[in-house]
Design a protein around this motif. Sequence first.
Motif, PDB file in Angstrom:
ATOM      1  N   LEU A   1       0.837  -1.194   0.000  1.00  0.00           N
ATOM      2  CA  LEU A   1       0.000   0.000   0.000  1.00  0.00           C
ATOM      3  C   LEU A   1       0.877   1.250   0.000  1.00  0.00           C
ATOM      4  N   SER A   2       1.950   1.230   0.776  1.00  0.00           N
ATOM      5  CA  SER A   2       2.882   2.351   0.794  1.00  0.00           C
ATOM      6  C   SER A   2       3.496   2.569  -0.584  1.00  0.00           C
ATOM      7  N   ASP A   3       3.925   1.473  -1.237  1.00  0.00           N
ATOM      8  CA  ASP A   3       4.528   1.594  -2.564  1.00  0.00           C
ATOM      9  C   ASP A   3       3.523   2.144  -3.573  1.00  0.00           C
ATOM     10  N   GLY A   4       2.266   1.721  -3.479  1.00  0.00           N
ATOM     11  CA  GLY A   4       1.243   2.223  -4.387  1.00  0.00           C
ATOM     12  C   GLY A   4       1.001   3.711  -4.217  1.00  0.00           C
ATOM     13  N   ILE A   5       1.001   4.172  -2.982  1.00  0.00           N
ATOM     14  CA  ILE A   5       0.856   5.607  -2.714  1.00  0.00           C
ATOM     15  C   ILE A   5       2.010   6.378  -3.348  1.00  0.00           C
ATOM     16  N   ALA A   6       3.228   5.825  -3.227  1.00  0.00           N
ATOM     17  CA  ALA A   6       4.410   6.505  -3.771  1.00  0.00           C
ATOM     18  C   ALA A   6       4.384   6.568  -5.295  1.00  0.00           C
TER      19      ALA A   6
ATOM     20  N   VAL B   1      -0.657  -7.104  -3.863  1.00  0.00           N
ATOM     21  CA  VAL B   1      -0.003  -6.278  -4.879  1.00  0.00           C
ATOM     22  C   VAL B   1      -1.049  -5.623  -5.774  1.00  0.00           C
ATOM     23  N   ILE B   2      -2.046  -6.406  -6.197  1.00  0.00           N
ATOM     24  CA  ILE B   2      -3.057  -5.874  -7.113  1.00  0.00           C
ATOM     25  C   ILE B   2      -3.969  -4.877  -6.424  1.00  0.00           C
ATOM     26  N   THR B   3      -4.535  -5.265  -5.291  1.00  0.00           N
ATOM     27  CA  THR B   3      -5.539  -4.414  -4.644  1.00  0.00           C
ATOM     28  C   THR B   3      -4.930  -3.185  -3.987  1.00  0.00           C
ATOM     29  N   LEU B   4      -3.751  -3.335  -3.393  1.00  0.00           N
ATOM     30  CA  LEU B   4      -3.177  -2.236  -2.621  1.00  0.00           C
ATOM     31  C   LEU B   4      -2.155  -1.440  -3.431  1.00  0.00           C
ATOM     32  N   ASN B   5      -1.239  -2.129  -4.103  1.00  0.00           N
ATOM     33  CA  ASN B   5      -0.193  -1.441  -4.869  1.00  0.00           C
ATOM     34  C   ASN B   5      -0.732  -0.869  -6.170  1.00  0.00           C
TER      35      ASN B   5
ATOM     36  N   LEU C   1      -4.207  -0.890  -7.370  1.00  0.00           N
ATOM     37  CA  LEU C   1      -5.567  -0.360  -7.446  1.00  0.00           C
ATOM     38  C   LEU C   1      -5.799   0.771  -6.439  1.00  0.00           C
ATOM     39  N   ALA C   2      -5.676   0.460  -5.158  1.00  0.00           N
ATOM     40  CA  ALA C   2      -6.008   1.448  -4.129  1.00  0.00           C
ATOM     41  C   ALA C   2      -4.885   2.451  -3.878  1.00  0.00           C
ATOM     42  N   GLY C   3      -3.638   1.989  -3.906  1.00  0.00           N
ATOM     43  CA  GLY C   3      -2.515   2.841  -3.538  1.00  0.00           C
ATOM     44  C   GLY C   3      -2.375   4.110  -4.354  1.00  0.00           C
ATOM     45  N   PRO C   4      -2.302   4.020  -5.708  1.00  0.00           N
ATOM     46  CA  PRO C   4      -2.160   5.245  -6.497  1.00  0.00           C
ATOM     47  C   PRO C   4      -3.322   6.219  -6.315  1.00  0.00           C
ATOM     48  N   ALA C   5      -4.538   5.695  -6.231  1.00  0.00           N
ATOM     49  CA  ALA C   5      -5.693   6.585  -6.021  1.00  0.00           C
ATOM     50  C   ALA C   5      -5.587   7.283  -4.669  1.00  0.00           C
ATOM     51  N   LEU C   6      -5.222   6.529  -3.628  1.00  0.00           N
ATOM     52  CA  LEU C   6      -5.078   7.121  -2.296  1.00  0.00           C
ATOM     53  C   LEU C   6      -3.933   8.130  -2.285  1.00  0.00           C
ATOM     54  N   GLY C   7      -2.860   7.814  -2.992  1.00  0.00           N
ATOM     55  CA  GLY C   7      -1.734   8.745  -3.056  1.00  0.00           C
ATOM     56  C   GLY C   7      -2.121  10.065  -3.672  1.00  0.00           C
ATOM     57  N   ALA C   8      -2.919  10.019  -4.750  1.00  0.00           N
ATOM     58  CA  ALA C   8      -3.362  11.254  -5.394  1.00  0.00           C
ATOM     59  C   ALA C   8      -4.279  12.061  -4.481  1.00  0.00           C
ATOM     60  N   VAL C   9      -5.183  11.380  -3.777  1.00  0.00           N
ATOM     61  CA  VAL C   9      -6.098  12.068  -2.864  1.00  0.00           C
ATOM     62  C   VAL C   9      -5.323  12.713  -1.720  1.00  0.00           C
ATOM     63  N   LEU C  10      -4.381  11.980  -1.138  1.00  0.00           N
ATOM     64  CA  LEU C  10      -3.593  12.526  -0.032  1.00  0.00           C
ATOM     65  C   LEU C  10      -2.737  13.705  -0.492  1.00  0.00           C
ATOM     66  N   PHE C  11      -2.200  13.621  -1.705  1.00  0.00           N
ATOM     67  CA  PHE C  11      -1.396  14.726  -2.220  1.00  0.00           C
ATOM     68  C   PHE C  11      -2.248  15.970  -2.405  1.00  0.00           C
ATOM     69  N   ALA C  12      -3.494  15.778  -2.859  1.00  0.00           N
ATOM     70  CA  ALA C  12      -4.409  16.910  -3.027  1.00  0.00           C
ATOM     71  C   ALA C  12      -4.717  17.565  -1.683  1.00  0.00           C
ATOM     72  N   ALA C  13      -4.728  16.760  -0.610  1.00  0.00           N
ATOM     73  CA  ALA C  13      -5.000  17.300   0.723  1.00  0.00           C
ATOM     74  C   ALA C  13      -3.802  18.067   1.276  1.00  0.00           C
TER      75      ALA C  13
ATOM     76  N   THR D   1      -8.367   0.602 -14.454  1.00  0.00           N
ATOM     77  CA  THR D   1      -8.994  -0.028 -13.297  1.00  0.00           C
ATOM     78  C   THR D   1      -9.630  -1.353 -13.680  1.00  0.00           C
ATOM     79  N   ALA D   2     -10.163  -1.443 -14.909  1.00  0.00           N
ATOM     80  CA  ALA D   2     -10.757  -2.698 -15.378  1.00  0.00           C
ATOM     81  C   ALA D   2      -9.727  -3.820 -15.353  1.00  0.00           C
ATOM     82  N   MET D   3      -8.504  -3.513 -15.723  1.00  0.00           N
ATOM     83  CA  MET D   3      -7.448  -4.515 -15.702  1.00  0.00           C
ATOM     84  C   MET D   3      -7.167  -4.970 -14.269  1.00  0.00           C
ATOM     85  N   ALA D   4      -7.092  -4.022 -13.349  1.00  0.00           N
ATOM     86  CA  ALA D   4      -6.864  -4.378 -11.943  1.00  0.00           C
ATOM     87  C   ALA D   4      -8.035  -5.176 -11.388  1.00  0.00           C
ATOM     88  N   ALA D   5      -9.261  -4.827 -11.802  1.00  0.00           N
ATOM     89  CA  ALA D   5     -10.438  -5.559 -11.341  1.00  0.00           C
ATOM     90  C   ALA D   5     -10.414  -6.997 -11.825  1.00  0.00           C
ATOM     91  N   GLY D   6      -9.940  -7.222 -13.060  1.00  0.00           N
ATOM     92  CA  GLY D   6      -9.802  -8.585 -13.556  1.00  0.00           C
ATOM     93  C   GLY D   6      -8.822  -9.381 -12.719  1.00  0.00           C
TER      94      GLY D   6
END
Length: 425
Positions: free
Chosen positions: A32-37, A156-160, A162-174, A271-276
């Motif tokens: 999750l940390s790597d995905g945020i980065a 790796v898929i769900t956190l790195n 799928l969720a990580g990059p989206a969370l990273g962008a949201v946190l950066f906006a904050a 996201t469709a690819m990650a969902a698969g």
Amino acid sequence: MLVVRRVVEAVVPARLGNGFRWLLASSWATNLSDGIAVAAGPLLVASLTTNPLLVALAALLRWAPQLAFGLWAGLLSDRLDRRRIVLVANAVRVGALGVLFGALVTDRVSVPVVLLTLALLATAEVFVDNTTETLTPMLVRREDLAIANARVLAGVITLNKLAGPALGAVLFAAGRSWPFATNTVLLAAGLLLVSRVSLPPRERESAGQHRDLRGDIGAGFHWAVRHPAVRTLCLTALFFNITYGAAWSILVLYAEARLGLGAVGFGLISTAMAAGGLLATVGYGWLTRRVSLGGIMRAGLIIETLTHLGLAVTTSPWVAAAILFGFGAHAFAWGTTALTIRQRAVPIYFQGRVNSIYGISAYGGLVVGAALGGPLVALLGMTGPFWFAFAGSALLVAVLWRQFGHLAHTEDPTPTPVPAGSATH
């Protein structure tokens, strides 16, 4: 409490052992940390400079360390205490992020500081990822490796991815410092969790086989080349990633020019690819009980080839999303199966070096393919890289098809370990 225990048992069965549970929790936290980065690092660089070379350099620093340090990471994990390598590398990441966070809150951050931090994070990640892959077969029985790897790659898929990059962008906006503060906390948690892992004694090379550093690396190459299954995996990773890299390097341009999608649309098909891949995590255990590992890999070759063909001919975003959904499922099954085959086939004392050789094959193919993507568009148009990928993949299927008979690997070169904290059966 009973419900929680049942959920934990369903996700990580007790037979995998307490050691693997600690390792998995650490892997999920750090992924999750790597995905945020992945999102926050380039965003931070782009907020400090508009120089495209510097922005591109931030992206380059994500994969270059694997090529530069992959072999050394593999060698050290075969020579030294593997748990200690993960602890030290994660401690380096926590320290680097702490320095960057301090620079951000004191408004002393600069592009060189950010790039140096990203380089340290990516380099330490090479050592963590390579060594972590060697820990699972030390903690889990051979017959449970497929399900254990599926759980690791699900994170790796769900956190790195799928969720990580989206969370990273949201946190950066904050606030610019928020994603890096979160990274620091997650990596510190991963460090604490992996410190709870207790490894059994491991088999080592005999004293007569002791070599210098160059000799040890050469021995790893020699073993990988001589083993039919591992040799086939490395060649497949190299050549299929050339075709994949050529097509995927221009995917964002393809989505805009061919599918008529903007930034949001591109994000949705990604996201469709990650969902698969996420769906495949649910059915992977069922699949491995009914299809041989070699059969899964052969089916993956066909799916990947048809993916390139489908994207070459379609102009529909919905069809492209469906194709990428199927590709995501294939990518998860392929990655999990390839890792399981290597862990079953490779002796414990060679796994670090062989993992690094496989990783260099995969990343080397991506680099070559990415270099071909732009020229192919200039020469053949926007779908050119996908036609190249389809033709190249089809040729590779024909050449490598018989070699995948080697992947039905049944011999066990190392004793099956008894997982820490679980009863013997």
